[in-house]
Design a protein around this motif. Structure first.
Motif, mmCIF file in Angstrom:
data_model
loop_
_atom_site.group_PDB
_atom_site.id
_atom_site.type_symbol
_atom_site.label_atom_id
_atom_site.label_comp_id
_atom_site.label_asym_id
_atom_site.label_seq_id
_atom_site.Cartn_x
_atom_site.Cartn_y
_atom_site.Cartn_z
ATOM 1 N N VAL A 60 39.439 47.418 45.635
ATOM 2 C CA VAL A 60 38.368 47.385 44.544
ATOM 3 C C VAL A 60 38.956 47.184 43.167
ATOM 4 O O VAL A 60 38.429 46.520 42.383
ATOM 5 N N VAL A 61 39.774 48.149 42.887
ATOM 6 C CA VAL A 61 40.117 48.185 41.535
ATOM 7 C C VAL A 61 41.012 46.863 41.260
ATOM 8 O O VAL A 61 40.810 46.303 40.041
ATOM 9 N N ALA A 62 41.849 46.490 42.175
ATOM 10 C CA ALA A 62 42.630 45.160 41.924
ATOM 11 C C ALA A 62 41.561 43.943 41.539
ATOM 12 O O ALA A 62 41.595 43.302 40.530
ATOM 13 N N ARG A 63 40.518 43.924 42.281
ATOM 14 C CA ARG A 63 39.583 42.973 42.164
ATOM 15 C C ARG A 63 39.110 43.209 40.985
ATOM 16 O O ARG A 63 38.834 42.102 40.271
ATOM 17 N N GLU A 64 38.692 44.152 40.690
ATOM 18 C CA GLU A 64 37.932 44.558 39.248
ATOM 19 C C GLU A 64 38.706 44.243 37.970
ATOM 20 O O GLU A 64 38.293 43.511 36.862
ATOM 21 N N LEU A 65 39.919 44.879 38.040
ATOM 22 C CA LEU A 65 40.829 44.735 36.702
ATOM 23 C C LEU A 65 41.377 43.597 36.849
ATOM 24 O O LEU A 65 42.152 43.199 35.659
ATOM 25 N N SER A 66 41.451 42.638 37.824
ATOM 26 C CA SER A 66 42.301 41.385 37.623
ATOM 27 C C SER A 66 41.369 40.397 36.842
ATOM 28 O O SER A 66 41.813 39.249 36.593
ATOM 29 N N GLN A 67 40.075 40.746 36.822
ATOM 30 C CA GLN A 67 39.199 39.690 35.787
ATOM 31 C C GLN A 67 39.429 39.845 34.418
ATOM 32 O O GLN A 67 38.490 39.041 33.918
ATOM 33 N N SER A 68 40.459 40.133 33.945
ATOM 34 C CA SER A 68 40.676 40.137 32.560
ATOM 35 C C SER A 68 39.357 40.778 31.980
ATOM 36 O O SER A 68 38.808 40.110 31.112
ATOM 37 N N PRO A 69 38.871 41.966 32.177
ATOM 38 C CA PRO A 69 37.507 42.419 31.755
ATOM 39 C C PRO A 69 37.683 42.776 30.218
ATOM 40 O O PRO A 69 38.763 43.343 29.800
ATOM 41 N N LYS A 70 36.523 42.917 29.650
ATOM 42 C CA LYS A 70 36.386 43.484 28.244
ATOM 43 C C LYS A 70 35.610 44.846 28.154
ATOM 44 O O LYS A 70 35.647 45.591 27.301
ATOM 45 N N LEU A 71 34.851 44.826 29.275
ATOM 46 C CA LEU A 71 34.194 46.292 29.606
ATOM 47 C C LEU A 71 34.397 46.648 31.094
ATOM 48 O O LEU A 71 34.051 45.836 32.005
ATOM 49 N N ILE A 72 34.755 47.811 31.362
ATOM 50 C CA ILE A 72 34.992 48.393 32.450
ATOM 51 C C ILE A 72 33.865 49.565 32.716
ATOM 52 O O ILE A 72 33.739 50.475 32.108
ATOM 53 N N ILE A 73 32.968 49.403 33.860
ATOM 54 C CA ILE A 73 32.257 50.563 34.353
ATOM 55 C C ILE A 73 32.908 51.057 35.531
ATOM 56 O O ILE A 73 32.889 50.589 36.464
ATOM 57 N N ALA A 74 33.559 52.341 35.180
ATOM 58 C CA ALA A 74 34.031 53.126 36.321
ATOM 59 C C ALA A 74 33.264 54.384 36.794
ATOM 60 O O ALA A 74 33.329 55.464 36.303
ATOM 61 N N ASP A 75 32.638 54.134 37.975
ATOM 62 C CA ASP A 75 32.149 55.167 38.570
ATOM 63 C C ASP A 75 32.651 55.889 39.547
ATOM 64 O O ASP A 75 32.916 55.237 40.592
#
Lengths: 301, 504, 347
Positions: B407-422
């Protein structure tokens, strides 16, 4: 038309049409409460109708017929239990399959026993008797409809009351609800969910059996292929709209019965094509489903 | 000391070869509170499930009061006087408290339920053990801490002598924890023996008489709580000195990446989110803290576009109220969801299919997926994040920690500018926790704005740069000096006992 | 890579063996019950369908509608939808073809093509009703689609008893000239080219489901709608789309079936092909590529049952019983999900 709708016979017929649907709704309710959907109620009713018609004819006793109808309903539900609980097949797919199974087996049996006929009119059922309460049945309008009815009508009332008591005031009721709402909780206190669901399906089968018996042993004097024609499904729909409350489900089923009869009875009274009248019960179910869901949605906000 | 229970050389090997317990031993004395300590995956839950009959040991024996017993099911355990309070409550929301308490042992008069007797006895149990529960209330309407009480009542109604509690404080505030501890002590003084499964060092010291420490499926020591320090305990648990702190430099917040203004989310009864405004800046980790159900989750869900609300949310300057998840994600939002099983993954799909779910749409030609390219990328991501598995491995075969890494790999690989980590590290082993924390901090340092929602106090205090405390749908405190804040103080805000003045 | 081909193949072989065994057992039971000659019946059932080219063509003919409805159902089931409107849509599509083709007139290729497309479009539109009810209002698609089936059926009955009927031929639509119909593949066995359309649809559906972004989104939605929504895939949209596509493929199938195998529309009851679609897709493991094989297999069983019924003792309906048992066994957990269960542990 108004005369017709307000007549005593209209109410009589509405109730007659509603009885199998109410039985189906009760069957659907108890299985849903236990967390297993039994869409083969439709098929179970049809097998029960065959069993009731033939067994009452050959035994000469409506009691034997009724017993066999209930047994047939239970057997069909046990097939669902076998498929969904032991073989762990999808209960939905199994239900569809068992409906197909039912339509096949009904015709096989009738054809086998009655040399290729698709109905049992040559072997008429012994009918479930009418019950007439003296005095009370003389009350105008409702008297005849409520106090002079087929025995199965009173059994149906008893079944509704039984359901209310079962669900609210017995240990089995608590077990059934737990098996439906939170099966793990049931297992955690040592109550087997499978066992509870099997019991619920037995009850469901009895009710579907009664519904089927009504069709071939009270409403019509014989079995004919396709005689259930969606009443099991209508019962399921009525239960869905009653949202788990037996009385509410019963009332919706009554409503469906009313429209069902309106479509059939209207063919002689109204100058309207009967094919389109026949769409009425289904159309009404569809529209009620929409209205009900919209209201639910609005309530949730 | 009077030994009531003894588990000897317990080994549990699952069919798929996973070894949960190896030669573990455990003993209990009458009238003690005993902690089973260990990291996630140390085998403490399995050992207790074996004791409660929910799992069967592959090898080993259990002796109760000196006699060997076979505990083949929870029912047998209950008959032997052993009760268990699971971490995930086994309550039927639709039934009232008293029926839940007597679930499976309903009292009857004839064939009907004896409701009055059950209500009366529930009421008496509540009074005896100082538990403020209404026997008639439907369970679904109770807050978490009271639901837990119902679970304990359930065990007591079965006349359990030995009570096992699985991570009972995970869902409680410090104050509620204290209340629970008080009740557990009453139970002990009443002659009950209590086992609590936990990995919180402080609680063991505070509450327990003895502690059994487990590591990698084995028991590595039994100590008196009074004789050890927290440091010694943690060394026992992990094997070598642990990093209790997250390595990070002070934050350098930049411009605002997301902003919530006067957000309102209706709920049944009171508002779930009551006129909440805040903003998160690039390069900071902002934590939304609070007891479960106080609005912090809803605040995060508003920002990810998952629930409807009134008010305004801006992501990178764009108003996103009423926009789809797709739109918000396209702006550069990434989301690590609370529940990886029901929301974060497709349990029936492969790792590859789980890795492409958020951006497959931009890797197509005429509607056909560019599968070769995507597959190579997935393989790279699995390598970068140290996931044990190949791209075609079904995700259901992975452990919790590895799944979360996907899950983290998928989300953090999108070069995000805002991360919501629940709850990004819930139910994940220590190694994966450190890894995920490290990744989040490094993204923060690259200028990413991070919103953290966490129920783990030590995670909140060690990872965040700034904390907003939610209580009953409102922000009651903003903590900027995280390093000098105690768990106690944070707990007082979370419970609504203390409150900072608005505008600070 | 090996396991990706060997295991499914093995799976299929085991399934087929099981299905054959079920058929044999049921037939034996029926023989005992109805005093049939077991040897004769078995020979007729298993060998009858292969005895000459006409019988084989009959299998192919039986398979065509099953391929269409099987594909339609498999796309919906992949998206987690148990919609029964495939039944009504097939019926409606066939009726529409019977009415529309004569109206369009004798234009080879163009008439049948337009008719089929119209059938697909019209049934897609009707299919939108239960689909939208599900995605927007959460109404169980099973009940609503069943009701829609009955409504479509009775409306068609009304039309065919009245304005849609051929004045010279009661309760049927006007005669279809050869140019209005789909061309035959073989004059001798009268095998229609709708088989080719069916196969093409199967391949396209497979490509759609496994290779395109829409297919991917549809599968993800079916597996876990909240994961889809979370990922930015609008699950509602795919829940709706899968049912509309399913209905329109069924409508297309109905039209193609009528234009290939009939000269008029004169059905007086629902043909049950929609329910059969569920049998097919469960044999095919919800995989469109495997649907034609499953349909051929069921076609074979049906022709077998027909051969048996010609012997006189055992009615054709025995096939329903066989079908039902097959669907349940194929749906059984130990069978269907064995692959996944293997290493998943105690989860």
């Amino acid at each position: 038309m108004l005369d017709w709708v307000l007549s005593e016979s209209f109410l009589m017929n509405v109730i007659a049409y509603a009885i199998p649907i109410i039985f189906a709704a009760c069957a659907s309710l108890i299985s849903n409460k236990a967390g297993i959907s039994a869409i083969n109620i439709e098929g179970a009713m049809s097998v029960a109708a065959v069993a009731g018609a033939l067994m009452s004819h050959f035994s000469g006793s409506w009691i034997v017929g009724l017993a066999f109808a209930m047994t047939a309903g239970v057997l069909m539900m046990m097939l669902l239990a076998l498929a969904a609980l032991w073989l762990r097949a999808d209960s939905f797919l199994s239900g569809i399959a068992l409906n197909t199974f039912a339509s096949g087996i009904c015709l096989l049996i009738v054809k086998g026993v009655l040399n290729g006929r698709t109905d049992s009119s040559t072997a008429p059922s012994v009918m479930v008797p009418q019950v007439r309460f003296p005095l009370l049945s003389d009350v105008p309008v409702v008297g005849k409809a409520i106090f002079s009815q087929n025995l199965l009508f009173y059994i149906m009332l008893a079944v509704l009351a039984f359901l209310v008591v079962l669900l609210n005031c017995t240990k089995l009721g608590v077990q059934i609800k737990t098996a439906g709402y939170h099966p793990e909780a049931s297992e955690s206190v040592g109550v087997s969910v499978k066992r509870t669901r099997v019991i619920a399906l037995v009850i469901c089968g009895v009710m579907a059996g009664l519904g089927g018996a009504y069709l071939s042993m009270a409403n019509l004097g014989y079995f004919s292929a396709g005689m259930v024609s969606g009443r099991g499904f209508m019962g399921i729909a009525a239960e869905a709209m009653g949202a788990g409350a037996p009385i509410k489900a019963g009332l919706f089923a009554l409503l469906f019965g009313a429209v069902d009869y309106f479509a059939v009875g209207g063919q002689t009274v109204l100058s309207f094509p009967y094919e389109l009248l026949n769409t009425l019960p289904y159309l009404m179910t569809l529209i009620t489903l929409i209205i009900y869901a919209t209201a639910q949605k609005r309530k949730k906000g | 000391m009077n030994e009531v229970l003894c588990m000897k050389n317990i080994t549990k090997r699952y069919e798929n070869g996973v070894l949960a317990n190896e030669n573990a031993s455990f003993s209990l004395c009458k009238g003690e509170i005993h902690a089973i300590a260990g990291e996630n995956g140390a085998g403490k839950s399995t050992l207790m499930k074996i004791l409660f009959g929910a799992e069967q040991p592959t090898e080993g024996v259990i002796e109760l009061s000196g006699k060997q017993v076979k505990i083949t099911s929870p029912k047998v355990a209950t008959r032997l006087g052993i009760g268990m309070v699971y971490q995930h409550f086994m309550l039927v929301d639709e039934l009232p408290v008293y029926l839940n308490v007597f679930l499976g042992i309903e009292k009857r008069r004839g064939i009907l339920l004896d409701k009055q007797a059950m209500i009366r006895e529930t009421y008496e149990l509540c009074r005896k053990y100082d538990m403020p529960v209404d026997p008639m209330a439907p369970c679904g309407e109770l807050p978490v801490s009271l639901r837990q009480k119902v679970e304990i009542l359930k065990v007591l109604a079965r006349k359990a002598e030995i009570i096992i509690l699985d991570e009972p404080t995970a869902v409680l505030t410090p104050q509620e924890t204290e209340q629970l501890f008080r009740q557990l002590r009453i139970l002990r003084n009443d002659g009950h023996t209590i086992v609590i499964i936990t990995h919180k060092l402080k609680e063991m010291k505070m509450l327990c008489d003895r502690i059994t420490v487990m590591r990698q499926g084995r028991t590595v020591g039994v100590v008196n709580a009074a004789d050890v320090t927290e440091q010694q305990l943690s060394e026992l648990m992990v094997g070598n000195a642990v990093l209790l702190k997250v390595n990070k430099s002070p934050a350098h917040p930049g411009k605002i990446v997301a902003e919530m203004q006067k957000a309102v989310v209706p709920g049944s009864g009171r508002l779930r989110l009551d006129n909440v405004s805040f903003s998160v800046r690039a390069g900071e980790i902002l934590c939304l803290a609070g007891v479960e159900g106080n609005g912090q989750q809803q605040a995060a869900e508003c920002m990810t576009g998952q629930i409807a609300y009134q008010g305004s949310v801006k992501v990178l300057g764009q108003e996103v109220s009423g926009r789809s998840v797709r739109t918000i994600r396209n702006l550069g939002m990434a989301h690590i969801p609370e529940d990886r099983m029901t929301m974060g993954t497709d349990q029936q799909a492969s790792l590859h299919e789980n890795l492409i779910s958020v951006d497959f749409g931009s890797n197509t030609r005429l509607g056909f997926l560019r599968n070769k390219k995507l597959r190579l990328r997935s393989e790279q991501q699995l390598m970068d994040f140290g996931v044990k598995g190949q791209y075609h491995t079904p995700i259901a075969l992975l452990s919790g920690g590895n799944m979360q890494k996907v899950v983290v790999a998928r989300e953090l690989s999108q070069s995000p500018k805002l991360i919501i980590a629940d709850q990004p590290t819930r139910g994940v082993d220590v190694g994966a926790i450190a890894f995920i924390h490290e990744k989040l901090v490094s993204l923060r340092d690259k200028g990413c704005g991070i919103v953290l929602v966490s129920a783990d106090m030590s995670e909140v205090l060690s990872l965040s740069d700034r904390i907003l405390v939610f209580h009953e749908g409102q922000i009651v405190a903003e903590i900027t000096d995280v390093g000098n804040t105690s768990e106690q103080q944070l707990g007082r805000y979370m419970l609504g006992i203390d409150r900072m003045e608005a505008g600070s | 890579m090996k396991h990706r081909f060997v295991r499914p193949l093995l799976n299929i072989v085991v399934r087929l063996a099981l299905a054959v065994a079920v058929a044999a057992v049921v037939l034996t039971g029926a023989c005992l019950l109805l005093k049939g000659n077991i040897e004769e019946v078995m020979a007729a059932f298993f060998l009858g369908p292969l005895e000459d080219e006409y019988a084989v063509a009959e299998i192919l003919r039986e398979a065509v509608p099953l391929i269409f409805t099987g594909i339609a159902v498999s796309l919906m089931v992949r998206c987690g939808q148990f919609n029964m409107f495939v039944e009504g849509a097939f019926f409606g599509g066939a009726f529409l073809a019977g009415v529309l083709a004569p109206m369009l007139g004798e234009h080879a290729v163009i008439t049948p093509l337009l008719t089929i497309l119209a059938g697909a479009a019209a049934m897609g539109i009707l299919g939108y009703i239960p689909a939208k009810m599900k995605s927007s209002l959460g109404v169980n698609e099973f009940v609503s689609s069943l009701m829609l089936n009955y409504i479509v059926f009775w409306v068609v009955m009304y039309l065919i008893h009245g304005i849609a009927a051929d004045p010279d031929y009661p309760n049927a639509t006007p005669y279809l000239e050869d140019t209005m119909r789909l061309p035959l593949l073989n004059e001798d066995t009268e095998l229609s080219s709708n088989l080719v359309i069916a196969l093409a649809i199967a391949v396209c559906s497979g490509l759609f489901l496994f290779k395109t972004k829409w297919g991917y989104a549809l599968r993800i939605t079916g597996d876990n709608p909240s994961f889809a929504d979370y990922s930015g895939i609008s699950s509602d949209r795919y829940v709706t789309a899968s049912q509309v596509i399913g209905a329109s493929l069924a409508g297309m199938g109905g039209a193609a079936f009528l234009l290939g195998n009939y000269y008029r529309f004169q059905w007086s009851s629902l043909p049950n092909y929609g329910f059969d679609g569920f049998v097919i897709t469960s044999i095919a493991g919800n995989n469109p590529y495997a649907v034609p094989a499953a349909a051929l297999f069921l076609g074979y069983l049906r022709v077998g049952a027909l051969q048996v019924s010609r012997l006189g003792d055992i009615p054709n309906e025995v096939i329903y019983v066989i079908q039902a048992i097959i669907i349940i066994l194929f749906g059984a957990h130990f069978f269907f999900h064995a692959r996944r269960k293997g290493g998943a542990g105690n989860a």
